[in-house]
Design a protein around this motif. Structure first.
Motif, short mmCIF file in Angstrom:
data_model
loop_
_atom_site.label_atom_id
_atom_site.label_comp_id
_atom_site.label_asym_id
_atom_site.label_seq_id
_atom_site.Cartn_x
_atom_site.Cartn_y
_atom_site.Cartn_z
N VAL A 243 0.83 -1.20 0.00
CA VAL A 243 0.00 0.00 0.00
C VAL A 243 0.87 1.26 0.00
N VAL B 5 0.93 4.26 -2.84
CA VAL B 5 0.70 5.67 -2.52
C VAL B 5 1.88 6.51 -3.00
N GLN B 6 3.09 5.98 -2.83
CA GLN B 6 4.30 6.72 -3.21
C GLN B 6 4.35 6.99 -4.72
N ALA C 40 1.84 6.75 -6.96
CA ALA C 40 0.57 7.13 -7.58
C ALA C 40 0.66 8.38 -8.45
N ARG D 221 -8.96 1.86 -9.40
CA ARG D 221 -9.98 2.29 -8.43
C ARG D 221 -11.30 1.54 -8.66
N ARG E 255 -8.01 1.36 2.28
CA ARG E 255 -6.91 2.34 2.36
C ARG E 255 -6.47 2.77 0.96
N LEU E 256 -6.37 1.80 0.07
CA LEU E 256 -5.97 2.12 -1.29
C LEU E 256 -7.02 2.98 -2.00
N ALA F 95 -6.70 6.48 -0.88
CA ALA F 95 -5.50 7.12 -1.44
C ALA F 95 -5.68 7.47 -2.90
N THR G 176 -7.85 10.52 -3.25
CA THR G 176 -7.08 11.73 -2.94
C THR G 176 -6.20 12.13 -4.12
N GLU G 177 -5.56 11.15 -4.74
CA GLU G 177 -4.69 11.43 -5.88
C GLU G 177 -5.49 11.98 -7.07
#
Length: 723
Positions: free
Chosen positions: A375, A379-380, A382, A394, A434-435, A438, A441-442
């Protein structure tokens, strides 16, 4: 050629490039043009009507003829739609009664009597042997004379044609939009891009061409005018070679490479040489397409060009004479060893590949620490992943919340679909959530601030066009998975086909399903009438083109689902016939009119899949009693001949269930991310538009929008997808 480019602009943008001609008194001709457009469901915008009115009558008539030809073809009115039963939907007989009528006429015909009696003696009768079966018994003009005129209704479709800029400006804008698309284009759009690239290669270019097959088509145009090629991988060169040979630039289908001229061979080898010289690691990409590279090498003769040693290395790798360890093989080795942390570390250098592997990594992770690492890595990286891939993942994660064992649908780029149970273990819910958070948000970070947002409610349930291949070419067509309300009392399907060389028989049918997807009944040539429905009759050959129709009175249909389908009973496939398309019309009450009335057409889509059974969309009655369409654009493989609804009802129902129950990301989702505290969001009431600039998102552009507005409609819906 100018007309074909003008037609291309109209089809893509619903704008008419600014008409040219001498000034004059064209007001009367312009109003007549507008009236003629109304018969096919179009009208001139006020600005375009004014522009035409200031031209000479001859200029208006010239423009009208070209434009009417284009819009008629858009909705399927460029051909003659006859029906087997001359006064369809009235007086459609029961199936058995109709067949007996055909037998009686055959027995009364001296030429056919003996053969029919012989067949009857054996207890089996071939309907095609009956002289009156499957062949029109009246002319198109006879059918028109038997039908009443359609009375105009407020519910008829009206598509507005707007005034565009000069043709060259419109073509440049369209070229930039298609070439710079953030999502793959469908086959028809790629073909249009090819035509535009040949014309626009030396003009303004998009800032980026993120989709590789678009780049191949653009490179073909650039090569033709001597412009520099846009290449940064060896696969870019392979795609260009496919384009030059008229092959598949997506590399999904094998291409038969043509003999290439010496200048073209030099250009391709120079491209390969430059890519490898700049980054020798690019040689590893050859492994993914070794066979095509080997065949290309046989056409390029790299040994004749000793000054291109790096290009020669490409073909040495393809032949297995030189080692170039691929990135994929290193990943597979780590995954085979269940080294999740090692795979994650390596995949951070390939963000898109990491995203496509997330589901697998989360499933094989040994513990929570490894899942946390997966995860965190996602996130890093993305921000470096394309918006299309972020949205696809998604959507995938959202649907992974469903229980294991539910049907899972696969659709290839040609529309061929199949369903299999989902046997994958679930993704842990906490990690999935969680993904998803994230990724939301991205995506929110990437979306532009819309200012004041004006939304057409009818667009909210349209699926995001993550690939042009999920939408058939045509008019009023929505991406696969989209949901749209069906407002009308009568629903009429139509199919048209024209064979190329061999006798070809397409059969329009409609499968009616219960809420649990079990069969209720159907309409087809073997069942001409059922509750609320009528079939126009079986046509079994189409040397001059043929049409079939199904008419349904929706409040009399007891079923939950209506699934129209086109079966190939005999002859040429959808990609072999000269032309074939499907669509539907909506009418109010017991309105008269011809079987095909263009102003009632809501959708017309080309049939070009590789299967033998086409399933364009499904209609579902909701708990509120309203009917809604969910768009499928899929094909079943079917049989080589004699496809019938009786045999494919189970496989069709299984596929419909899989698509209906999958949830797509829609415009509603994306606009929800756009709407922050600084955004005013209004739903358009269909009449009033604000005086100030807005971001408008809807099915079609309303009149009177402020000229500073950003407008997203079906024609440019792909612009919603962030880069």
């Amino acid at each position: 050629m100018a007309h074909s480019f003008e037609s291309l602009v109209i089809r893509h943008t619903h704008r008419l490039p600014s008409p040219q001609g001498s000034a004059g008194e064209g007001a009367i001709a312009a109003r007549q043009f507008d009236a003629a457009l109304a018969t096919v469901g179009f009208k001139l915008s006020a600005e375009l009507l004014e522009r035409l009115s200031g031209l000479s009558e001859a200029a208006v008539v010239h423009t009208a003829r070209r434009t009417l030809r284009t819009v008629s073809e858009m909705v399927g009115d460029h051909v003659r739609h006859n029906s087997y039963f001359i006064d369809f939907p009235a007086n459609v007989p029961d199936t058995e009664e109709f067949w007996m009528r055909c037998v009686a006429k055959a027995l009364g015909d001296e030429k056919s009597r003996k053969g029919v009696l012989t067949q009857l003696g054996h207890g089996v009768l071939d309907l095609l042997s009956l002289p009156t079966y499957g062949r029109y018994q009246h002319t198109y003009e006879d059918m028109l004379a038997a039908q009443d005129e359609l009375i105009a209704s407020a519910g008829d479709r009206v598509t507005v044609l707007r005034l565009g800029r000069d043709l060259e400006d419109e073509l440049t804008d369209l070229y930039l939009a298609l070439a710079g698309s953030t999502t793959p284009l469908g086959e028809d759009d790629l073909r249009d891009l090819k035509a535009l690239a040949e014309r626009c290669a030396l003009g303004p270019q998009p800032e980026a061409i993120p989709v590789r097959e678009n780049r191949a088509v653009v490179n073909e145009g650039r090569l033709g005018v001597g412009a520099d090629l846009l290449l940064d991988t060896v696969t870019d060169v392979l795609r260009l070679a496919c384009a030059l040979s008229g092959g598949d630039v997506t590399l999904q289908e094998p291409t038969r490479f043509r003999a290439l001229s010496r200048p073209r061979r030099r250009a391709l080898l120079a491209g390969l040489d430059a890519v490898v010289a700049a980054n020798p690691a690019k040689l590893a990409d050859v492994h993914a397409h070794r066979e095509p590279f080997k065949r290309l090498g046989e056409r390029l003769h790299p040994h004749e060009y000793p000054g291109r040693p790096h290009a020669a290395e490409v073909f040495a790798v393809a032949r297995g004479e030189k080692e170039a360890r691929s990135f994929g093989s290193r990943i597979e080795q780590l995954l085979d060893a269940s080294d999740v942390l090692g795979a994650v570390k390596l995949l951070t250098s390939a963000p898109g590949r990491l995203f496509r592997t997330l589901d697998l990594l989360l499933r094989i992770a040994a513990d929570q620490d490894e899942r946390d690492a997966v995860v965190a890595a996602a996130v890093q990286v993305a921000p470096e992943v394309s918006g299309r891939v972020v949205l696809s993942v998604r959507e995938h994660l959202h649907n992974r919340a469903r229980q294991s064992g539910e049907p899972r649908v696969f659709v290839n780029r040609r529309g061929r679909a199949w369903v299999t149970p989902d046997s994958r273990p679930p993704v842990p819910a906490a990690d999935r959530d969680r993904l998803i958070a994230a990724l939301d948000t991205e995506l929110r970070r990437r979306l532009p601030a819309p200012g004041r947002l004006l939304l057409d409610p009818d667009v909210l349930d349209v699926a995001l066009p993550l690939s042009g291949r999920a939408t058939a070419a045509g008019f009023g067509v929505l991406p696969r998975g989209s949901v749209s309300v069906v407002d009308g009392e009568r629903l009429r399907f139509f199919v048209y086909w024209k064979e190329t060389r061999h006798r070809t028989d397409y059969d329009l049918s409609a499968l009616l399903l219960h809420a649990d997807y079990s069969t209720d009944t159907w309409l087809s040539y073997t069942s001409l009438k059922t509750v609320g429905g009528r079939h126009s009759g079986d046509v079994t050959e189409a040397p001059d083109g043929a049409s079939e129709f199904i008419d349904l009175t929706l409040d009399r249909v007891p079923s939950t689902f209506i699934v129209p389908q086109v079966n190939i009973y005999a002859g040429e496939g959808f990609e072999e016939v000269e032309e074939s398309f499907f669509g539907f019309m909506l009418r109010d009450g017991e309105r008269k009119g011809r079987p095909f009335e263009p102003r009632t057409v809501r959708m017309k889509s080309e049939l070009r899949g590789v299967g033998r059974v086409a399933l364009p969309l499904v209609f579902r009655r909701g708990d509120d009693g309203r009917w809604r369409a969910k768009w499928l654009h899929v094909y079943l493989r079917g049989l080589s001949s004699a496809n019938r609804i009786e045999e494919n009802q189970a496989s069709a129902a299984k596929l419909v269930r899989a698509v209906v129950e999958r949830e797509q990301l829609t415009v509603r989702y994306l606009t929800g991310l756009m709407a922050d505290d600084s955004t005013t969001v209004d739903l358009w009431d269909g009449e009033h538009v604000p005086d100030e600039p807005v971001t408008y998102i809807g099915l079609a552009r309303p009149e009177g929008l402020h000229p500073g507005s950003r407008v997203i409609t079906l024609e440019n819906l792909r612009d919603l997808i962030p880069g």
